[in-house]
Structure formats: structure tokens, C-alpha cells
Write a protein that holds these residues in place. Structure first.
Motif, PDB file in Angstrom:
ATOM      1  N   GLY A 167      46.892  49.122  56.066  1.00  0.00           N
ATOM      2  CA  GLY A 167      45.611  49.623  55.570  1.00  0.00           C
ATOM      3  C   GLY A 167      45.701  51.066  55.104  1.00  0.00           C
ATOM      4  O   GLY A 167      46.617  51.806  55.475  1.00  0.00           O
ATOM      5  N   ALA A 168      44.720  51.474  54.295  1.00  0.00           N
ATOM      6  CA  ALA A 168      44.687  52.841  53.775  1.00  0.00           C
ATOM      7  C   ALA A 168      44.264  53.813  54.863  1.00  0.00           C
ATOM      8  O   ALA A 168      43.458  53.484  55.737  1.00  0.00           O
ATOM      9  N   ALA A 169      44.802  55.034  54.828  1.00  0.00           N
ATOM     10  CA  ALA A 169      44.415  56.075  55.784  1.00  0.00           C
ATOM     11  C   ALA A 169      42.975  56.510  55.529  1.00  0.00           C
ATOM     12  O   ALA A 169      42.525  56.581  54.382  1.00  0.00           O
ATOM     13  N   CYS A 170      42.261  56.810  56.597  1.00  0.00           N
ATOM     14  CA  CYS A 170      40.839  57.170  56.502  1.00  0.00           C
ATOM     15  C   CYS A 170      40.609  58.422  55.662  1.00  0.00           C
ATOM     16  O   CYS A 170      39.566  58.562  55.014  1.00  0.00           O
ATOM     17  N   ILE A 171      41.576  59.346  55.668  1.00  0.00           N
ATOM     18  CA  ILE A 171      41.395  60.642  55.030  1.00  0.00           C
ATOM     19  C   ILE A 171      41.171  60.525  53.519  1.00  0.00           C
ATOM     20  O   ILE A 171      40.622  61.429  52.899  1.00  0.00           O
ATOM     21  N   GLY A 172      41.570  59.408  52.935  1.00  0.00           N
ATOM     22  CA  GLY A 172      41.360  59.225  51.504  1.00  0.00           C
ATOM     23  C   GLY A 172      39.893  59.213  51.113  1.00  0.00           C
ATOM     24  O   GLY A 172      39.546  59.621  50.005  1.00  0.00           O
ATOM     25  N   VAL A 199      35.660  46.493  60.007  1.00  0.00           N
ATOM     26  CA  VAL A 199      35.304  47.520  59.022  1.00  0.00           C
ATOM     27  C   VAL A 199      34.585  46.837  57.862  1.00  0.00           C
ATOM     28  O   VAL A 199      35.144  45.970  57.192  1.00  0.00           O
ATOM     29  N   GLU A 200      33.328  47.227  57.641  1.00  0.00           N
ATOM     30  CA  GLU A 200      32.500  46.550  56.642  1.00  0.00           C
ATOM     31  C   GLU A 200      32.033  47.518  55.564  1.00  0.00           C
ATOM     32  O   GLU A 200      32.260  48.720  55.646  1.00  0.00           O
ATOM     33  N   GLY A 201      31.362  46.983  54.561  1.00  0.00           N
ATOM     34  CA  GLY A 201      30.857  47.776  53.450  1.00  0.00           C
ATOM     35  C   GLY A 201      31.482  47.308  52.150  1.00  0.00           C
ATOM     36  O   GLY A 201      32.544  46.670  52.157  1.00  0.00           O
ATOM     37  N   PRO A 202      30.869  47.612  51.025  1.00  0.00           N
ATOM     38  CA  PRO A 202      31.368  47.125  49.726  1.00  0.00           C
ATOM     39  C   PRO A 202      32.812  47.525  49.455  1.00  0.00           C
ATOM     40  O   PRO A 202      33.610  46.716  49.004  1.00  0.00           O
ATOM     41  N   MET A 203      33.168  48.780  49.768  1.00  0.00           N
ATOM     42  CA  MET A 203      34.519  49.245  49.500  1.00  0.00           C
ATOM     43  C   MET A 203      35.432  49.063  50.704  1.00  0.00           C
ATOM     44  O   MET A 203      36.542  48.536  50.587  1.00  0.00           O
ATOM     45  N   GLY A 210      35.144  47.113  53.305  1.00  0.00           N
ATOM     46  CA  GLY A 210      35.396  45.711  53.622  1.00  0.00           C
ATOM     47  C   GLY A 210      36.516  45.129  52.788  1.00  0.00           C
ATOM     48  O   GLY A 210      37.365  44.388  53.283  1.00  0.00           O
ATOM     49  N   ALA A 211      36.544  45.483  51.504  1.00  0.00           N
ATOM     50  CA  ALA A 211      37.602  44.993  50.616  1.00  0.00           C
ATOM     51  C   ALA A 211      38.951  45.597  50.980  1.00  0.00           C
ATOM     52  O   ALA A 211      39.984  44.926  50.944  1.00  0.00           O
ATOM     53  N   LEU A 212      38.955  46.889  51.353  1.00  0.00           N
ATOM     54  CA  LEU A 212      40.209  47.567  51.687  1.00  0.00           C
ATOM     55  C   LEU A 212      40.866  47.004  52.939  1.00  0.00           C
ATOM     56  O   LEU A 212      42.094  46.896  53.016  1.00  0.00           O
ATOM     57  N   ALA A 229      39.985  43.985  54.583  1.00  0.00           N
ATOM     58  CA  ALA A 229      39.830  42.542  54.818  1.00  0.00           C
ATOM     59  C   ALA A 229      41.160  41.892  55.190  1.00  0.00           C
ATOM     60  O   ALA A 229      41.232  41.053  56.080  1.00  0.00           O
ATOM     61  N   LYS A 230      42.225  42.286  54.500  1.00  0.00           N
ATOM     62  CA  LYS A 230      43.543  41.712  54.779  1.00  0.00           C
ATOM     63  C   LYS A 230      44.446  42.671  55.548  1.00  0.00           C
ATOM     64  O   LYS A 230      45.621  42.396  55.752  1.00  0.00           O
ATOM     65  N   ALA A 231      43.896  43.804  55.958  1.00  0.00           N
ATOM     66  CA  ALA A 231      44.683  44.791  56.705  1.00  0.00           C
ATOM     67  C   ALA A 231      43.841  45.384  57.831  1.00  0.00           C
ATOM     68  O   ALA A 231      43.597  46.591  57.871  1.00  0.00           O
ATOM     69  N   PRO A 232      43.369  44.531  58.761  1.00  0.00           N
ATOM     70  CA  PRO A 232      42.503  45.037  59.831  1.00  0.00           C
ATOM     71  C   PRO A 232      43.256  45.965  60.785  1.00  0.00           C
ATOM     72  O   PRO A 232      44.483  45.890  60.904  1.00  0.00           O
ATOM     73  N   LEU A 233      42.504  46.815  61.449  1.00  0.00           N
ATOM     74  CA  LEU A 233      43.092  47.680  62.478  1.00  0.00           C
ATOM     75  C   LEU A 233      43.394  46.838  63.709  1.00  0.00           C
ATOM     76  O   LEU A 233      42.579  46.008  64.112  1.00  0.00           O
TER      77      LEU A 233
END
Length: 280
Positions: free
Chosen positions: A167-172, A210-214, A216-218, A220-224
């Protein structure tokens, strides 16, 4: 007029009666597991510091099979007021006190429903066998984290440690007070006070799903995973301890400094080149 058979029951009723207890038996494990979930959370939050369920003694005894070893009424008395039971001369309570170095368990003020859910958790664990009921690390209180867990949460937030599932780092997209040189992203909300705002009950499900339009997509396939959820929760809990407001967005300031430095460097290179010296 209904036809009756020997035994005096209608034919249709005789067919249905055996099915009812069968359905009850089949549904019992699922019902027990469902009832055990709040008990598992309660155990993690209130008991797991001193006890395990099937992983051996800690500060206090391993509680796997406790309701088989002890009468439920005795367990209730002990949980409610261990000191009173010890001082009454109860032999089991005093044996435990001696075995665990004189450490007295504090009184636990539980409602009837909380105690019932905790007992359902213990019974579910007994049914699963030793090692089958390890509590989720994500359910531990964020405020109970060690400095190492908090530090890992910061690394995961900043992206200096990669998330297990990619998954992408939160800082982005997010900022937290004091993170990075230029701060975090501004696409999403500032998370400095996220733990104070959501609390333990709100933060846990927010990181689990992790939900929301963006977002959730980020994710969806890379959960924490559960340990990542806990480390981030610990980091947010630590950030929330300081009640002062985070500094204003610094991105434009630092980008301006970097831009000016780059421009001056470019001008220096141009004027230092042989062609520019020949013309002067």
C-alpha cells in the motif's frame, strides 16, 4: 381432520421436531463465536497486559480453560474484588497470590453483559484448543504502545518502512505534526489529532477498513495487516498527546526555497560556462 399416528402426534409435527434440536446444535458454534467477539476485544483491552489465553503465564495465570478449572461464580467474585477474596482466606485465591509473587490483581468493574461476553470468549477459546484464540494485536489500546511500536508507526506513515501488502505511504496524502522536512501531503486531512477525534473505538475500524473514494481504491487490494494497523494507531495516539495546533502548511515555503536555490544554481552554471566568459 388430521390423521394421527401411534404416539398421538400429527405426522407433520413428528417430522419437524427432530430438526429443531439439530439446527440448534449446528448453529451453536457460530453463535458462540459471534458472542465471543466483544469479549475478545474486552480481554485485549483490559486483561492481556497480565494474562494470556493459551500462551502461558504472564504477570498472572494463563486463562485458557479457566471456566473448566474454576466455578463461574468463583471467577466472578475474583474478577469483581480479588483483594476481598484473598483477605477472606479463600485458599485458591491465596495460592495464586503466592504463586505470582504477591501481585494483587486490581478490582475489575464489569457490567453483566461485559462479563458474559468475556466468559463467552473464554469458552470459545477452550473449544478451539490452546493457541487457537490469540487476540488481534490491532485491538490493543493505542495508548499502551511501546516507544518501538510508536517509532514503527511513524516509519510506516512516512514510507521509510514499506507496508507489507504494498500500500501507499500515508504521507503522500496526509500530514502529522513534525513529520518530514516539508511536512506531509495536503490532499487528505491532517491526522495530528485523528486519535483524539476518533478515539480507540473509532480508530480501530478506520484502519482495519480504509474507506473513501480515493483511499478505498488505494487499499482495496493492499490492506494494512493487524500489526501495521496497531503501529499506526500507536503513532497517531502519541501525536494526539500534544494539544498544540500543528504548524501551518510548509510545502509552499520549502518549495519556494528549493526553487530559488535551483534558479540561482542554474544562473551560476550559465555565467561560469566558457561561452559566457568568451563573450564578456
Amino acid at each position: 381432520m388430521r390423521t394421527r399416528v401411534l404416539g398421538g402426534r400429527p405426522r407433520q409435527e413428528r417430522r419437524l421436531v427432530p430438526i429443531i434440536p439439530l439446527l440448534a446444535v449446528l448453529g451453536a458454534p457460530a453463535a458462540m463465536a459471534e458472542g465471543a467477539r466483544p469479549g475478545a476485544q474486552l480481554f485485549t483491552q483490559r486483561c492481556a497486559t497480565c494474562h494470556s489465553v493459551g500462551e502461558g503465564d504472564r504477570i498472572g495465570p494463563d486463562l485458557h480453560g479457566v471456566l473448566e478449572r474454576r466455578d463461574e461464580a468463583w471467577v466472578t467474585r475474583f474478577i469483581t474484588s480479588p483483594g476481598a477474596l484473598i483477605d477472606s482466606g479463600d485458599p485458591v485465591a491465596n495460592e495464586l497470590l503466592s504463586k505470582f509473587n504477591g501481585v494483587r490483581m486490581p478490582d475489575q468493574s464489569l457490567t453483566d453483559s461485559e462479563r458474559a461476553s468475556l466468559y463467552a470468549f473464554f469458552r470459545d477459546c477452550t473449544q478451539k484448543g490452546k493457541g487457537g484464540c490469540k487476540p488481534s494485536p490491532a485491538e490493543k489500546m493505542g495508548t499502551d504502545a511501546t516507544p518501538e511500536e510508536i517509532a514503527r508507526g511513524r516509519r510506516l506513515f512516512e514510507g521509510t518502512e514499506s507496508l507489507k501488502n504494498g500500500g501507499a505511504a500515508c504521507i503522500g496524502c496526509h500530514d502529522v505534526r513534525g513529520v518530514g522536512v516539508a511536512g506531509g501531503g495536503t490532499l487528505g486531512p491532517n491526522l495530528t489529532f485523528s486519535f483524539a477525534r476518533l478515539g480507540e473505538k473509532g480508530m480501530r475500524p478506520a484502519l482495519a477498513k480504509v474507506e473513501g473514494p480515493m483511499m478505498g481504491a488505494l487499499y482495496a487490494k493492499a490492506p494494512l495487516d493487524e500489526e501495521e494497523q496497531y503501529a499506526l494507531k500507536a503513532y497517531f495516539a502519541e501525536a494526539s498527546r500534544d494539544g498544540s495546533r500543528p504548524r501551518a502548511d510548509r510545502d509552499f515555503f520549502y518549495l519556494g526555497v528549493v526553487g530559488v536555490a535551483a534558479a540561482l544554481g542554474f544562473i551560476g552554471v550559465v555565467f561560469a560556462s566558457p561561452s559566457s566568459r568568451g563573450k564578456s
